[in-house]
Design an enzyme around this catalytic site. Sequence first.
Site, PDB file in Angstrom:
ATOM      1  N   ASN A  10      25.141 -28.244  33.562  1.00  0.00           N
ATOM      2  CA  ASN A  10      23.772 -27.737  33.607  1.00  0.00           C
ATOM      3  C   ASN A  10      23.834 -26.210  33.622  1.00  0.00           C
ATOM      4  O   ASN A  10      24.072 -25.597  34.657  1.00  0.00           O
ATOM      5  CB  ASN A  10      23.095 -28.285  34.876  1.00  0.00           C
ATOM      6  CG  ASN A  10      21.682 -27.770  35.046  1.00  0.00           C
ATOM      7  OD1 ASN A  10      21.212 -26.931  34.283  1.00  0.00           O
ATOM      8  ND2 ASN A  10      21.000 -28.277  36.060  1.00  0.00           N
ATOM      9  N   LYS A  17      25.742 -25.407  36.998  1.00  0.00           N
ATOM     10  CA  LYS A  17      26.004 -26.507  37.935  1.00  0.00           C
ATOM     11  C   LYS A  17      26.801 -27.551  37.185  1.00  0.00           C
ATOM     12  O   LYS A  17      26.592 -27.740  35.977  1.00  0.00           O
ATOM     13  CB  LYS A  17      24.690 -27.110  38.436  1.00  0.00           C
ATOM     14  CG  LYS A  17      23.895 -26.191  39.339  1.00  0.00           C
ATOM     15  CD  LYS A  17      22.656 -26.909  39.868  1.00  0.00           C
ATOM     16  CE  LYS A  17      21.710 -25.941  40.551  1.00  0.00           C
ATOM     17  NZ  LYS A  17      20.348 -26.372  40.603  1.00  0.00           N
ATOM     18  N   HIS A 182      10.878 -31.080  34.013  1.00  0.00           N
ATOM     19  CA  HIS A 182      11.362 -31.950  35.100  1.00  0.00           C
ATOM     20  C   HIS A 182      11.332 -33.425  34.693  1.00  0.00           C
ATOM     21  O   HIS A 182      11.284 -34.307  35.557  1.00  0.00           O
ATOM     22  CB  HIS A 182      10.492 -31.825  36.377  1.00  0.00           C
ATOM     23  CG  HIS A 182      10.627 -30.513  37.073  1.00  0.00           C
ATOM     24  ND1 HIS A 182       9.553 -29.904  37.660  1.00  0.00           N
ATOM     25  CD2 HIS A 182      11.681 -29.717  37.298  1.00  0.00           C
ATOM     26  CE1 HIS A 182       9.941 -28.768  38.209  1.00  0.00           C
ATOM     27  NE2 HIS A 182      11.242 -28.634  37.999  1.00  0.00           N
ATOM     28  N   GLY A 214      10.772 -24.661  41.204  1.00  0.00           N
ATOM     29  CA  GLY A 214       9.707 -24.945  40.238  1.00  0.00           C
ATOM     30  C   GLY A 214       9.110 -26.285  40.642  1.00  0.00           C
ATOM     31  O   GLY A 214       9.848 -27.170  41.082  1.00  0.00           O
ATOM     32  N   ARG A 243       6.376 -18.602  40.842  1.00  0.00           N
ATOM     33  CA  ARG A 243       5.505 -18.687  39.655  1.00  0.00           C
ATOM     34  C   ARG A 243       4.061 -18.933  40.076  1.00  0.00           C
ATOM     35  O   ARG A 243       3.809 -19.672  41.033  1.00  0.00           O
ATOM     36  CB  ARG A 243       5.956 -19.829  38.739  1.00  0.00           C
ATOM     37  CG  ARG A 243       7.271 -19.536  38.056  1.00  0.00           C
ATOM     38  CD  ARG A 243       7.751 -20.740  37.270  1.00  0.00           C
ATOM     39  NE  ARG A 243       9.106 -21.071  37.659  1.00  0.00           N
ATOM     40  CZ  ARG A 243       9.723 -22.204  37.349  1.00  0.00           C
ATOM     41  NH1 ARG A 243       9.102 -23.119  36.634  1.00  0.00           N
ATOM     42  NH2 ARG A 243      10.957 -22.414  37.731  1.00  0.00           N
ATOM     43  N   PHE A 286      10.829 -22.376  51.388  1.00  0.00           N
ATOM     44  CA  PHE A 286       9.906 -23.162  52.214  1.00  0.00           C
ATOM     45  C   PHE A 286      10.457 -23.475  53.601  1.00  0.00           C
ATOM     46  O   PHE A 286       9.693 -23.805  54.497  1.00  0.00           O
ATOM     47  CB  PHE A 286       9.490 -24.450  51.483  1.00  0.00           C
ATOM     48  CG  PHE A 286       8.314 -24.220  50.590  1.00  0.00           C
ATOM     49  CD1 PHE A 286       8.466 -23.545  49.391  1.00  0.00           C
ATOM     50  CD2 PHE A 286       7.042 -24.630  50.952  1.00  0.00           C
ATOM     51  CE1 PHE A 286       7.382 -23.287  48.565  1.00  0.00           C
ATOM     52  CE2 PHE A 286       5.946 -24.390  50.142  1.00  0.00           C
ATOM     53  CZ  PHE A 286       6.110 -23.723  48.941  1.00  0.00           C
ATOM     54  N   ARG A 287      11.779 -23.392  53.784  1.00  0.00           N
ATOM     55  CA  ARG A 287      12.326 -23.605  55.135  1.00  0.00           C
ATOM     56  C   ARG A 287      11.785 -22.527  56.062  1.00  0.00           C
ATOM     57  O   ARG A 287      11.337 -22.784  57.174  1.00  0.00           O
ATOM     58  CB  ARG A 287      13.856 -23.543  55.122  1.00  0.00           C
ATOM     59  CG  ARG A 287      14.483 -24.825  54.672  1.00  0.00           C
ATOM     60  CD  ARG A 287      15.912 -24.633  54.335  1.00  0.00           C
ATOM     61  NE  ARG A 287      16.010 -23.890  53.079  1.00  0.00           N
ATOM     62  CZ  ARG A 287      17.011 -24.007  52.227  1.00  0.00           C
ATOM     63  NH1 ARG A 287      18.022 -24.784  52.504  1.00  0.00           N
ATOM     64  NH2 ARG A 287      17.017 -23.324  51.108  1.00  0.00           N
ATOM     65  N   GLY A 335       9.713 -31.524  48.392  1.00  0.00           N
ATOM     66  CA  GLY A 335       9.211 -32.901  48.510  1.00  0.00           C
ATOM     67  C   GLY A 335      10.113 -33.779  49.356  1.00  0.00           C
ATOM     68  O   GLY A 335       9.650 -34.638  50.110  1.00  0.00           O
TER      69      GLY A 335
HETATM   70  P1  ADP Z   1      15.282 -26.238  42.105  1.00  0.00           P
HETATM   71  O1  ADP Z   1      13.912 -26.291  41.498  1.00  0.00           O
HETATM   72  O2  ADP Z   1      15.955 -24.911  41.948  1.00  0.00           O
HETATM   73  O3  ADP Z   1      16.152 -27.433  41.762  1.00  0.00           O
HETATM   74  P2  ADP Z   1      15.193 -27.442  44.761  1.00  0.00           P
HETATM   75  O4  ADP Z   1      14.669 -28.757  44.303  1.00  0.00           O
HETATM   76  O5  ADP Z   1      16.577 -27.369  45.285  1.00  0.00           O
HETATM   77  O6  ADP Z   1      14.991 -26.319  43.669  1.00  0.00           O
HETATM   78  O7  ADP Z   1      14.177 -26.935  45.902  1.00  0.00           O
HETATM   79  C1  ADP Z   1      14.303 -25.676  46.475  1.00  0.00           C
HETATM   80  C2  ADP Z   1      13.180 -25.519  47.507  1.00  0.00           C
HETATM   81  O8  ADP Z   1      13.316 -26.549  48.498  1.00  0.00           O
HETATM   82  C3  ADP Z   1      13.199 -24.186  48.228  1.00  0.00           C
HETATM   83  O9  ADP Z   1      11.902 -23.663  48.322  1.00  0.00           O
HETATM   84  C4  ADP Z   1      13.687 -24.566  49.615  1.00  0.00           C
HETATM   85  O10 ADP Z   1      13.211 -23.697  50.559  1.00  0.00           O
HETATM   86  C5  ADP Z   1      13.116 -25.971  49.771  1.00  0.00           C
HETATM   87  N1  ADP Z   1      13.825 -26.694  50.831  1.00  0.00           N
HETATM   88  C6  ADP Z   1      15.118 -27.048  50.849  1.00  0.00           C
HETATM   89  N2  ADP Z   1      15.426 -27.635  52.037  1.00  0.00           N
HETATM   90  C7  ADP Z   1      14.290 -27.635  52.778  1.00  0.00           C
HETATM   91  C8  ADP Z   1      13.944 -28.063  54.096  1.00  0.00           C
HETATM   92  N3  ADP Z   1      14.852 -28.626  54.900  1.00  0.00           N
HETATM   93  N4  ADP Z   1      12.665 -27.900  54.511  1.00  0.00           N
HETATM   94  C9  ADP Z   1      11.745 -27.335  53.713  1.00  0.00           C
HETATM   95  N5  ADP Z   1      12.004 -26.892  52.464  1.00  0.00           N
HETATM   96  C10 ADP Z   1      13.246 -27.032  52.002  1.00  0.00           C
END
Ligand code: ADP
Length: 402
Positions: A10, A17, A182, A214, A243, A286-287, A335
């Site tokens: 990827n 990745k 996606h 995203g 975004r 979001f953490r 999610g």
């Molecule tokens: P990508 O679109 O790059 O694949 P991911 O699906 O890995 O991204 O999602 C990244 C997002 O998920 C970030 O905003 C991150 O802060 C959030 N995230 C990851 N772990 C947690 C968690 N434990 N609680 C809340 N948000 C989280």
Amino acid sequence: MSIKLIFVINCGSSSLKFSVINPLTKERLLFGISEYFNNKNSYIKWIINHNEQKIEFNSITNHQIILNYLVKKILMKYPNIYNKIIGIGHRIVHGGENFTDSVIINSKSIEGIKQASIFAPLHNPVQLIGIKEISKIIPHLKNKQVAVFDTSFHQTLSETAYLYALPIHFYEKYKIRRYGAHGTSHKYVSKTAAKILNISLNEFNCISCHLGNGSSITAIYNGKSIDTSMGLTPLEGLVMGTRCGNIDPAIIFYMKNELNIKINKIYKILTEKSGVLGLTHLTSDFRYLENYYSKNKKIKRAIKIFIHNLSKYIASYTILLKEKINAIIFTGGIGENSILIREKTIKKLKIFGIFLDKELNNYMKLGKSGFINKKNSSIPILVIPTNEELIIAQDTFRIINI
Ligand code: ADP
């Protein structure tokens, strides 16, 4: 039976990745990431047998250097893995209208990927570099490579869902339309949810929310995508990390003509400086946002805007699914993990008779999968960790075995 493995690649704009997967047992034998290309902080890390290893390069790297390093210095060190690889699956961000399914990589499909590059200029060209480079590094698998597109799952959208209300020649001549993104993730989680609920996929209706850096949401009817929030590019739709999602297009003209901001800068603002990052001027993580929700007014407001938008989309997609919605699914980093986002979103949907079980919701994070609804909820709500790599590995295996 001998073990057959798929090497999944990827290529992102400045990252790569990778993983080696058994498509039948779903086991991931080795996986990792390399980041910060064109920058001296570049590194590669990988996990094998639960052990993480990391190499820092302290020099400028790129996709070509990393792929050579990955195959020659890492994969080849594990002959019991390397010698069992029978195919290579590439994630390709945009397939335009050329691809409705994953395809074998040959001169015709490469031409199609090139044509679609205009819609994903940061991704398709580097993914083509990945294909070209790996063909040189592992020549015996040159003809065993498969392209898996983020857009192909959404090629089932009807004209009504994919056409913008622009003069029609912009579609007919220039192919400007909704393509979505996606798709691999929405396909995986909907397939998994149908299995969990024991409903045949071609009768399965759901709303799939992929919330990550995203974010996109898809209405799936009889197992097929019928509408999705991302558009010509992944900028449209939900509020995201950086975004803007949906805005009045006239804002762009206001920024350009009244504020004298150059068009490339406006694009950068909308894609990299907006979303919850722009609203808080703090972070898109979001953490962090979740931890400071009650303590910081700007964070609370940004999250409320995110949820306002997401719940509006879910509500509007319920009418597209007509007679029955079998599930609402949450996936992607947010999610799968954000207890707060799921709770506040579902609370807004109580008009539909959808109810969250707080205890189940609190439990569902860090790779756990299951229901988070109360028993009396009209629609089951599921958290399902996405697995785009597995779909890429399975599609590659299916296509090279045709
Ligand atoms: P990508 O679109 O790059 O694949 P991911 O699906 O890995 O991204 O999602 C990244 C997002 O998920 C970030 O905003 C991150 O802060 C959030 N995230 C990851 N772990 C947690 C968690 N434990 N609680 C809340 N948000 C989280």
